[in-house]
Design a protein around this motif. Sequence first.
Motif, PDB file in Angstrom:
ATOM      1  N   GLN A 115     -32.058  92.954 -11.646  1.00 23.91           N
ATOM      2  CA  GLN A 115     -31.508  93.951 -11.644  1.00 23.91           C
ATOM      3  C   GLN A 115     -32.707  94.199  -9.904  1.00 23.91           C
ATOM      4  O   GLN A 115     -33.054  93.661  -9.696  1.00 23.91           O
ATOM      5  N   LEU A 116     -31.059  94.937  -9.078  1.00 18.24           N
ATOM      6  CA  LEU A 116     -31.356  94.900  -7.564  1.00 18.24           C
ATOM      7  C   LEU A 116     -31.193  97.005  -8.298  1.00 18.24           C
ATOM      8  O   LEU A 116     -29.847  97.222  -8.523  1.00 18.24           O
ATOM      9  N   VAL A 117     -32.360  97.384  -6.890  1.00 23.36           N
ATOM     10  CA  VAL A 117     -31.967  98.972  -7.027  1.00 23.36           C
ATOM     11  C   VAL A 117     -31.848  98.908  -5.599  1.00 23.36           C
ATOM     12  O   VAL A 117     -32.762  99.254  -4.936  1.00 23.36           O
ATOM     13  N   GLU A 118     -31.100 100.030  -5.228  1.00 20.19           N
ATOM     14  CA  GLU A 118     -30.907  99.902  -3.785  1.00 20.19           C
ATOM     15  C   GLU A 118     -31.355 101.945  -4.010  1.00 20.19           C
ATOM     16  O   GLU A 118     -31.122 102.312  -4.670  1.00 20.19           O
ATOM     17  N   SER A 119     -32.117 101.807  -2.616  1.00 13.50           N
ATOM     18  CA  SER A 119     -32.190 103.708  -2.407  1.00 13.50           C
ATOM     19  C   SER A 119     -32.257 103.761  -0.908  1.00 13.50           C
ATOM     20  O   SER A 119     -32.378 102.317  -0.022  1.00 13.50           O
ATOM     21  N   GLY A 120     -32.157 104.607  -0.826  1.00 15.04           N
ATOM     22  CA  GLY A 120     -32.563 104.883   0.568  1.00 15.04           C
ATOM     23  C   GLY A 120     -31.551 105.440   1.815  1.00 15.04           C
ATOM     24  O   GLY A 120     -31.830 106.264   2.581  1.00 15.04           O
ATOM     25  N   GLY A 121     -30.158 105.920   1.519  1.00 15.22           N
ATOM     26  CA  GLY A 121     -28.884 106.432   1.258  1.00 15.22           C
ATOM     27  C   GLY A 121     -28.762 107.294   1.980  1.00 15.22           C
ATOM     28  O   GLY A 121     -29.320 108.106   1.443  1.00 15.22           O
ATOM     29  N   CYS A 166     -34.871  97.606  -1.052  1.00 16.00           N
ATOM     30  CA  CYS A 166     -33.674  97.661  -2.739  1.00 16.00           C
ATOM     31  C   CYS A 166     -35.141  97.073  -4.008  1.00 16.00           C
ATOM     32  O   CYS A 166     -35.577  95.718  -2.914  1.00 16.00           O
ATOM     33  N   ALA A 167     -35.176  97.529  -4.338  1.00 15.74           N
ATOM     34  CA  ALA A 167     -36.093  97.159  -5.237  1.00 15.74           C
ATOM     35  C   ALA A 167     -35.553  96.224  -6.329  1.00 15.74           C
ATOM     36  O   ALA A 167     -34.274  96.194  -7.632  1.00 15.74           O
ATOM     37  N   ALA A 170     -20.852 103.758   4.367  1.00 11.64           N
ATOM     38  CA  ALA A 170     -20.455 102.563   3.621  1.00 11.64           C
ATOM     39  C   ALA A 170     -20.705 103.061   2.267  1.00 11.64           C
ATOM     40  O   ALA A 170     -21.755 103.381   2.632  1.00 11.64           O
ATOM     41  N   VAL A 171     -20.653 102.172   1.586  1.00 13.00           N
ATOM     42  CA  VAL A 171     -21.971 101.900   0.351  1.00 13.00           C
ATOM     43  C   VAL A 171     -22.357 100.415   0.671  1.00 13.00           C
ATOM     44  O   VAL A 171     -22.085 100.157   0.573  1.00 13.00           O
ATOM     45  N   TYR A 172     -23.507 100.494   0.434  1.00  9.02           N
ATOM     46  CA  TYR A 172     -24.267  99.666   1.180  1.00  9.02           C
ATOM     47  C   TYR A 172     -24.972  98.913  -0.616  1.00  9.02           C
ATOM     48  O   TYR A 172     -25.821  99.268  -0.967  1.00  9.02           O
ATOM     49  N   TYR A 173     -24.822  97.404  -0.263  1.00 12.60           N
ATOM     50  CA  TYR A 173     -25.301  96.375  -1.200  1.00 12.60           C
ATOM     51  C   TYR A 173     -26.573  95.497  -0.768  1.00 12.60           C
ATOM     52  O   TYR A 173     -26.239  95.169  -0.028  1.00 12.60           O
ATOM     53  N   CYS A 174     -28.067  94.847  -1.640  1.00 13.17           N
ATOM     54  CA  CYS A 174     -28.460  93.870  -1.723  1.00 13.17           C
ATOM     55  C   CYS A 174     -27.641  93.324  -2.829  1.00 13.17           C
ATOM     56  O   CYS A 174     -27.389  93.774  -3.965  1.00 13.17           O
ATOM     57  N   ARG A 206     -24.907  91.782  -6.879  1.00 15.17           N
ATOM     58  CA  ARG A 206     -25.092  92.805  -5.897  1.00 15.17           C
ATOM     59  C   ARG A 206     -25.422  94.232  -7.502  1.00 15.17           C
ATOM     60  O   ARG A 206     -25.393  94.038  -8.417  1.00 15.17           O
ATOM     61  N   GLY A 207     -26.473  95.259  -6.456  1.00 12.90           N
ATOM     62  CA  GLY A 207     -27.064  96.545  -7.217  1.00 12.90           C
ATOM     63  C   GLY A 207     -25.715  97.660  -8.042  1.00 12.90           C
ATOM     64  O   GLY A 207     -24.477  97.078  -7.066  1.00 12.90           O
ATOM     65  N   ARG A 208     -26.190  98.692  -7.601  1.00 13.39           N
ATOM     66  CA  ARG A 208     -24.917  99.467  -7.639  1.00 13.39           C
ATOM     67  C   ARG A 208     -24.610 100.209  -6.235  1.00 13.39           C
ATOM     68  O   ARG A 208     -23.935 101.084  -5.885  1.00 13.39           O
TER      69      ARG A 208
END
Length: 115
Positions: free
Chosen positions: A3-9, A22-23, A92-96, A105-107
Amino acid sequence: QVQLVESGGGLVQSGGSLRLSCAASGFPFEDMWMYWVRQTPGKELEWVSSISSSGGYVDYVDSVKGRFTISRDNSKNILYLLMDSLKSEDTAVYYCAKGRTGYGRGRGTQVTVSS
């Protein structure tokens, strides 16, 4: 489960800053190179930045060099992207991701830069 979970946008004015996180879980994060990629509607996924497993090697697409900083905390399994001097074209949408092409990549997290 990997699992990769992005945040901070979010929404930020041109010239502003954001820090993405990205956790990661479910795989040996500390052994893996990691990547940030981004995508705008109608365009292909674009590689933004890479970081080696130890964090000792980093690389960036030319358009963000000097403005973005990738880093990682292997003790917490977190990947970061500090984005300074943001421009409207950074919207943009940023993914790790686990691969430079966006593999695994995550969501994603939406970054919108208003001019």
